[in-house]
Design an enzyme around this catalytic site. Sequence first.
Site, short mmCIF file in Angstrom:
data_model
loop_
_atom_site.label_atom_id
_atom_site.label_comp_id
_atom_site.label_asym_id
_atom_site.label_seq_id
_atom_site.Cartn_x
_atom_site.Cartn_y
_atom_site.Cartn_z
N ASP A 140 -48.22 -33.45 -0.88
CA ASP A 140 -48.13 -32.61 -1.98
C ASP A 140 -49.13 -31.55 -1.23
O ASP A 140 -49.65 -30.89 -2.21
CB ASP A 140 -48.46 -32.93 -3.29
N LEU A 170 -60.99 -27.94 -17.06
CA LEU A 170 -60.70 -27.09 -15.75
C LEU A 170 -59.24 -26.80 -15.49
O LEU A 170 -58.88 -25.65 -14.93
CB LEU A 170 -61.47 -27.68 -14.73
N GLY A 171 -58.42 -27.57 -15.80
CA GLY A 171 -56.83 -27.60 -15.45
C GLY A 171 -56.43 -28.84 -15.83
O GLY A 171 -56.76 -29.72 -15.91
N LYS A 208 -61.23 -36.36 -13.68
CA LYS A 208 -60.19 -36.39 -13.86
C LYS A 208 -59.62 -37.81 -14.76
O LYS A 208 -60.22 -38.85 -14.30
CB LYS A 208 -59.32 -36.63 -12.63
N PHE A 238 -49.57 -34.86 -14.98
CA PHE A 238 -49.72 -36.07 -16.01
C PHE A 238 -51.37 -36.19 -16.26
O PHE A 238 -51.71 -36.88 -17.15
CB PHE A 238 -49.56 -37.28 -15.31
N GLY A 239 -52.06 -35.49 -15.49
CA GLY A 239 -53.62 -35.53 -15.46
C GLY A 239 -54.09 -34.37 -16.26
O GLY A 239 -53.67 -33.33 -16.41
N VAL A 240 -55.49 -34.67 -16.54
CA VAL A 240 -56.30 -33.36 -17.12
C VAL A 240 -57.59 -33.63 -16.33
O VAL A 240 -58.09 -34.52 -15.98
CB VAL A 240 -56.27 -33.45 -18.56
N VAL A 241 -58.30 -32.46 -15.95
CA VAL A 241 -59.19 -32.36 -15.05
C VAL A 241 -60.45 -31.49 -15.93
O VAL A 241 -60.20 -30.38 -16.41
CB VAL A 241 -59.25 -31.50 -13.90
N1 LIG Z 1 -62.82 -30.91 -8.28
C1 LIG Z 1 -62.39 -29.90 -9.15
N2 LIG Z 1 -63.26 -28.94 -9.27
C2 LIG Z 1 -62.71 -27.90 -10.20
N3 LIG Z 1 -61.37 -27.63 -10.30
C3 LIG Z 1 -60.69 -28.70 -10.31
C4 LIG Z 1 -60.96 -29.83 -9.68
N4 LIG Z 1 -60.11 -30.72 -9.54
C5 LIG Z 1 -59.01 -30.02 -10.05
N5 LIG Z 1 -59.46 -28.97 -10.88
C6 LIG Z 1 -58.78 -27.87 -11.51
O1 LIG Z 1 -57.66 -28.85 -12.24
C7 LIG Z 1 -56.27 -28.49 -12.05
C8 LIG Z 1 -55.44 -29.63 -11.69
O2 LIG Z 1 -55.86 -30.71 -10.87
P1 LIG Z 1 -55.07 -31.69 -10.18
O3 LIG Z 1 -53.76 -30.89 -9.37
O4 LIG Z 1 -55.80 -32.56 -9.08
O5 LIG Z 1 -54.50 -32.40 -11.40
P2 LIG Z 1 -53.21 -33.51 -11.38
O6 LIG Z 1 -53.31 -33.98 -12.87
O7 LIG Z 1 -53.49 -34.41 -10.14
O8 LIG Z 1 -52.06 -32.59 -11.05
P3 LIG Z 1 -50.67 -33.01 -10.31
O9 LIG Z 1 -49.86 -33.44 -11.38
O10 LIG Z 1 -50.12 -31.68 -9.73
O11 LIG Z 1 -50.95 -34.07 -9.36
C9 LIG Z 1 -56.48 -27.68 -10.52
O12 LIG Z 1 -55.33 -27.01 -10.31
C10 LIG Z 1 -57.74 -27.15 -10.57
O13 LIG Z 1 -57.79 -25.71 -11.20
#
Ligand SMILES: Nc1ncnc2c1ncn2[C@@H]1O[C@H](COP(=O)(O)OP(=O)(O)OP(=O)(O)O)[C@@H](O)[C@H]1O
Length: 478
Positions: A298, A123-124, A156, A128-131
């Site tokens: 953030d 999804l995104g 995540k 550091f993370g992938v969702v």
């Molecule tokens: N619960 C969710 N449902 C749908 N899409 C999501 C969800 N959580 C995250 N995403 C998608 O994944 C992307 C990355 O999520 P997120 O910012 O939580 O990741 P992260 O690895 O924590 O990023 P960062 O490094 O900015 O903290 C979001 O921009 C969104 O498009």
Amino acid sequence: ESFGCVNFFFLEFQNRVTRSDDVKKEPQGGSIFKIRTTVFFFIYGFLVLLAFIGFLVWRLRRSKFQARNSKMHFENICQELDGSEDPVPESMKDAPINDKIDYLPYKKNYEIAKENLEKGPVLGHGMFGVVKKGYLKMADPKTEDEQKMKLEVAVKSVKNTYALDQISMLAAELRLMCAIGKFPNVLALVGAVTSELRKGHLLIVTEYIDQGDLLEYVRKHRHLFEDHLVPDKTEPVSYLTPLSAKRKTYHFKNEEGETEKAISQNLDSLTTSDLLSFGLQIANGMQYLSTIPLVHRDLALRNVLLKKNKTIRIADFGMARKYDDKTYYKQSSKEVPVPIRWMSPEAVHNMKFTQQSDVWSFGICLYELFTLGGLPYPTIDNEDIYVYIQSGRRCLQPDHCHVELYDLMKLCWNAKPELRPTFTHIVEYFVEHMKKSAEHVYDFVEDMLRLEAESQRKLDDWIRINRSEASEVDLKSV
Ligand SMILES: Nc1ncnc2c1ncn2[C@@H]1O[C@H](COP(=O)(O)OP(=O)(O)OP(=O)(O)O)[C@@H](O)[C@H]1O
């Protein structure tokens, strides 16, 4: 290095042999030379072999040491998940939960069996993370229908399972999410898979929010934007008009000329009413977080997720310890939405993140909304933003924003943190303003949030049924 040494000895040895040969000039030089060469090659080969074995032993010991180290680290993360056994010190009782993270336990009843979780498309990505999208099956299906039931979720994980500090951060995010609980404008935790943490696998499972992040949504739909804020021509507008009168010179009007227009649930429409509704919902979610109390650190539109009924969820609580390193912020590219543009001056200056610095970021979120996804301080480089803010300058009033909302933004950007409004004040301000100029929008948001609370309650029921402990309790009681 070992090979280098061996080579050095070889050259030195060869030189000596050659030099001594020159001096002595043996008559039966041929056979003696052959013996010497054989001995030399034997010694050389032996040394090479020795160096090679030494190298292998060193590699083996190093990887064993690393494995022992990471095992210890994973063990630590597992222990940390249980939270400290010591009670929270009295001096920290009222501190935000970010500071008490060591005392927050991961509630074991959130544990999900890995085999019940199917992973779907990405999804995104974050830093550091992938969702990924996921489908969660019922833990203990009783009927055929229940066997087929799957809950859409988001999963995540970290990009690099060897990066211990990132796994540690994800574990901290999980503990924070356990403590946050459920609220209509805040992303809810469904559960987690921690059973393979010792192998570096940790999954946080949250509710799935179908429309992705709000920043992308407003940017994609900016060409469809309808401004319902119409200047009221009946009011005289001149230099002499007092500010208070100027503030009343707007009213809501749609294309058909109707002054009352509820928010269209069609995702292909974006209006001033939508922007007001998003602003109020973000403030509402932040007010809830501030009562926990939790400092988000953030808050930005990219971390706000949108559902297809146009309700929003504040997400990404991974910041609790992420930005301890100052270098992280100082990226030079203007395209990358770096947090420095969302940070209050005191947060940039001394990493002091508080509810007041979240309020500053909220003001920037309003700016992003009313510029339809614009970059804050578009003409200023990242390196110059701090000086720019310190000189008293702020983001300019966006085109689609009326004076009252810009006033609110400026209150959020007060240089003195203690003079900024609290989220409770912000919600009150919004409600009062909307009741006056856009009551229909306010009523709509209230109704939607009531439905969202209901759907989160159903989600909680699902989670409870899926908890192994819960089903055990049920069986016993039967
Ligand atoms: N619960 C969710 N449902 C749908 N899409 C999501 C969800 N959580 C995250 N995403 C998608 O994944 C992307 C990355 O999520 P997120 O910012 O939580 O990741 P992260 O690895 O924590 O990023 P960062 O490094 O900015 O903290 C979001 O921009 C969104 O498009």
